[in-house]
Design an enzyme around this catalytic site. Structure first.
Site, PDB file in Angstrom:
ATOM      1  N   ASP A 218      -4.973  -6.776  -7.112  1.00 50.48           N
ATOM      2  CA  ASP A 218      -5.139  -6.013  -5.885  1.00 50.48           C
ATOM      3  C   ASP A 218      -5.037  -4.540  -6.269  1.00 50.48           C
ATOM      4  O   ASP A 218      -4.575  -4.208  -7.358  1.00 50.48           O
ATOM      5  CB  ASP A 218      -4.058  -6.388  -4.875  1.00 50.48           C
ATOM      6  CG  ASP A 218      -4.420  -6.035  -3.449  1.00 50.48           C
ATOM      7  OD1 ASP A 218      -5.446  -5.369  -3.248  1.00 50.48           O
ATOM      8  OD2 ASP A 218      -3.664  -6.411  -2.535  1.00 50.48           O
TER       9      ASP A 218
ATOM     10  N   HIS B 126       0.829  -1.199   0.000  1.00 51.62           N
ATOM     11  CA  HIS B 126       0.000   0.000   0.000  1.00 51.62           C
ATOM     12  C   HIS B 126       0.869   1.258   0.000  1.00 51.62           C
ATOM     13  O   HIS B 126       0.417   2.337  -0.386  1.00 51.62           O
ATOM     14  CB  HIS B 126      -0.917   0.033   1.232  1.00 51.62           C
ATOM     15  CG  HIS B 126      -1.987  -1.013   1.219  1.00 51.62           C
ATOM     16  ND1 HIS B 126      -1.814  -2.247   1.774  1.00 51.62           N
ATOM     17  CD2 HIS B 126      -3.234  -0.999   0.708  1.00 51.62           C
ATOM     18  CE1 HIS B 126      -2.909  -2.960   1.620  1.00 51.62           C
ATOM     19  NE2 HIS B 126      -3.787  -2.226   0.971  1.00 51.62           N
TER      20      HIS B 126
END
Length: 308
Positions: free
Chosen positions: A289, A216
């Site tokens: 993702d 992230h």
């Protein structure tokens, strides 16, 4: 299915490959190049987009997406969710409703005190019982309330094997640091979701359990060879494939000792085509993702190149 595809325009077909946050359909919200939002909107949780607005409808007319994923900040309580989901269903493209509801610390509904649903300490705690029936019960309980609220897809369970004690992103989200324990937990959780009427998704291929960094926020890699992965990470993914999972989510990690380069698995034809498609025989949907949007990889890649 084929007749439906023949009636769709190319734009509609491409749109079906994108699964987005609700905020992506509101062009008054500006995302920066790193995938976050600009300085004028520093936190999506402050926006709390919890209803379909007119801007979203206008954008959706031009860009009919295939799915919308709701996060915790998009969900207030049962009454709000009961209004929001039909509004999403009415959008062009008939988007599927998705959520990350693993149980434990990743539970958009389970961690909301306005919902009275059963909660779970972690998947690691379930794995520690060494009883796959507990994983089935967890998946079925979560699937039951997700189905009742109107969701189609749960981006769960985590199929990673948490072998690196310095891992900051997976940890107890994984069932175990032993593949022989994690594998039956994963398939039983999937079965629990399926029996409740919800499609599960195993993640994060080829395995996020041996990394240190969090994708992230930056670059992460696994230094394992494919042979090492076959004896660990691939045990759970092969179990999920044999069970018949419909969705596998890719990881944004690199595996240079498998691919020979540093590009993320999400963009690697070696990982997705050579290993996942050809060697492991997986022929269902691959989904990336993401932070801002997810992409379905639908086509079978026969020329060795990655086609997203």
């Amino acid at each position: 299915m084929e007749s439906q595809l023949q009636r769709m325009t190319l734009r509609e077909k491409v749109g079906q490959m994108f699964y987005v946050r609700p905020e992506c359909l509101d062009t008054t919200i500006h995302f920066n190049r790193s995938g976050g939002i600009d300085q004028s909107v520093d936190d999506l949780t402050k926006i709390k987009l919890q209803a379909v607005n007119e801007m979203m409808r206008k954008v959706n007319e031009k860009y009919p997406v295939g799915g919308i994923i709701l996060y915790a900040h998009n969900i207030e309580d049962e009454a709000q969710l009961a209004r929001f989901i039909p509004e999403i269903r009415a959008l062009k493209g008939s988007p599927l409703l998705c959520i990350d509801e693993e149980g434990g610390r990743v539970a958009r509904i389970g961690r909301n005190s306005n919902f009275k649903v059963k909660t779970y300490e972690s998947m690691g705690a379930i794995g520690a019982t060494d009883d796959p029936k507990n994983a089935y019960e967890c998946g079925n309980t979560i699937g039951t309330y997700l189905h009742r609220y109107g969701f189609d897809i749960d981006f769960a369970p985590v199929a990673d094997v948490n072998t690196n004690p310095e891992n900051i992103v997976i940890g107890a989200r994984a069932f175990s640091d032993k593949p022989e324990i994690a594998a039956p937990m994963v398939t039983n959780y999937l079965q629990g979701l399926k029996d409740a009427g919800v499609t599960g998704c195993i993640k994060h291929f080829p395995g996020h359990g041996d990394t240190k960094a969090d994708t992230h926020f930056g670059y992460a890699s696994s230094q394992k060879t494919w042979e090492e992965m076959l004896s660990c990470e691939m045990v759970t993914f092969k179990a999920g494939i044999q069970w018949g999972c419909q969705l596998i989510m890719t990881a944004h990690i690199s595996a240079p000792n498998v691919t020979g380069v540093d590009i993320p698995a999400t963009m690697s034809s070696v990982i997705l085509q050579d290993k996942l498609r050809r060697e492991l025989g997986y022929q269902n949907l691959i989904i990336t993702d993401a932070r801002v949007f997810y992409t379905i990889i639908r086509c079978k890649m026969d020329d060795g190149r990655s086609k997203l």
